[in-house]
Design an enzyme around this catalytic site. Structure first.
Site, PDB file in Angstrom:
ATOM      1  CG  ASP A   1      -1.956   0.995   1.318  1.00  0.00           C
ATOM      2  OD1 ASP A   1      -2.462   1.354   0.249  1.00  0.00           O
ATOM      3  OD2 ASP A   1      -2.320   1.430   2.436  1.00  0.00           O
TER       4      ASP A   1
ATOM      5  N   GLY B   1      -9.074   5.532   2.678  1.00  0.00           N
ATOM      6  CA  GLY B   1      -9.692   6.232   3.814  1.00  0.00           C
ATOM      7  C   GLY B   1     -11.049   5.677   4.166  1.00  0.00           C
TER       8      GLY B   1
HETATM    9  P1  13P Z   1      -8.041   4.623   6.836  1.00  0.00           P
HETATM   10  O1  13P Z   1      -6.892   4.381   7.767  1.00  0.00           O
HETATM   11  O2  13P Z   1      -8.583   5.991   6.924  1.00  0.00           O
HETATM   12  O3  13P Z   1      -9.079   3.562   6.962  1.00  0.00           O
HETATM   13  O4  13P Z   1      -7.422   4.500   5.370  1.00  0.00           O
HETATM   14  C1  13P Z   1      -6.675   3.373   5.026  1.00  0.00           C
HETATM   15  C2  13P Z   1      -6.145   3.503   3.657  1.00  0.00           C
HETATM   16  O5  13P Z   1      -6.696   4.150   2.816  1.00  0.00           O
HETATM   17  C3  13P Z   1      -4.893   2.799   3.369  1.00  0.00           C
HETATM   18  O6  13P Z   1      -4.446   3.019   2.088  1.00  0.00           O
END
Ligand code: 13P
Length: 276
Positions: free
Chosen positions: A78, A203
């Site tokens: 990620d 997010g």
């Molecule tokens: P949140 O931590 O806001 O859930 O977002 C995670 C995310 O988008 C990781 O790429």
């Protein structure tokens, strides 16, 4: 990943849940929950998690789970800003990776994303790109403000890079939202109209269920969730230690896993049931 399962997800109006993990227990908790619900799931390593757990270990551990569980379980890198780490993960057997060039200029982001896409595809690894800036903090990528994804630029970006999925900035943010998040559905509709590939909503923590389902019905095929799981893990840890001064190891781990699985299940239900 043998095939880009996110393409099927977008076509079928559902999304695959992608969760940030930092430990074996979170991975096992999520795998068990996915198996119970009979749905695929993506385990995401941030750059620091990949380094912390070990790039090869992460890829192999997730792959090994596929021998044990009947639902597909995928590994994903990620928000990686380091092209070398992207390639290390691709070579180590991650199913997919993300190059996050959102802090760069369009040209630089597109140039590096295209180069990495070519290399990843030769290894059979899928790649996610990002255009626009998502507010909040996720690993090394931080921004106070959002810069929404421009639909025309997104179309060009997808065409010139050959990426497999695109993370969009449409009012979503990393971390806990201050107040109710306001997703820009008109903007999402314009992006989805110009970009046929699977779109990714980052997010996920705190986005209302109905908004998540609506976004999925419009082309979001992968939803990322991190903060809520981390909070659930830490809360379970404190609660267990408060209530069990002399607790044993396995019940403690069981409590942590239950906390994580409980936090994930609400999201997973939305991803697979985009019933508008
Ligand atoms: P949140 O931590 O806001 O859930 O977002 C995670 C995310 O988008 C990781 O790429």
């Amino acid at each position: 990943m043998q095939e880009n399962v996110l393409i099927q997800a977008r076509a079928g109006h559902y999304a695959i849940g992608a969760f940030n993990v930092n430990s074996h227990d979170e991975i096992i908790a999520l795998a068990q929950k996915a198996q119970e619900m009979n749905i695929p799931i993506i385990m995401m390593a941030s750059m620091s998690c990949a380094r912390f757990m070990g790039v090869k270990h992460f890829a192999r551990f997730v792959r090994m789970l596929n021998d044990e569980y009947t639902v597909p379980i995928y590994s994903h890198l990620d928000h990686c800003t380091d092209p070398d780490l992207v390639m290390q993960c691709a070579e180590a057997g991650f199913d997919s990776v993300m190059f996050d060039g959102s802090p760069l200029s369009f040209e630089e982001n597109a140039r590096i994303s295209a180069e990495l896409a070519g290399k990843c595809h030769r290894l059979g690894v899928f790649i996610e790109g990002e255009l626009g800036v998502i507010a909040g903090e996720e690993g090394p990528v931080k921004s106070k403000y959002s810069q929404f994804t421009d639909p025309d630029a997104a179309q060009r970006f997808v065409e010139v890079t050959g990426i497999d999925s695109l993370a969009v900035s449409i009012g979503n943010a990393h971390g806990f939202y201050k107040g109710e998040p306001k997703l820009q559905f008109e903007l999402l509709s314009q992006i989805a109209g110009r970009c046929a590939l699977p779109l990714v909503l980052h997010g996920g923590t705190g986005i209302p269920d109905a908004d998540i389902r609506r976004a999925i019905s419009m082309g979001i095929a992968k939803v990322n969730v991190g903060t809520e799981l981390r909070k659930a893990y830490v809360n379970a840890l404190y609660q267990y230690t408060r209530e069990n001064e002399k607790g044993d190891v396995r019940p403690f781990i069981k409590a942590l896993r239950a906390g994580v699985a409980g936090a994930a299940s609400r999201y997973l239900e939305n991803f697979t049931n985009p019933c508008l």
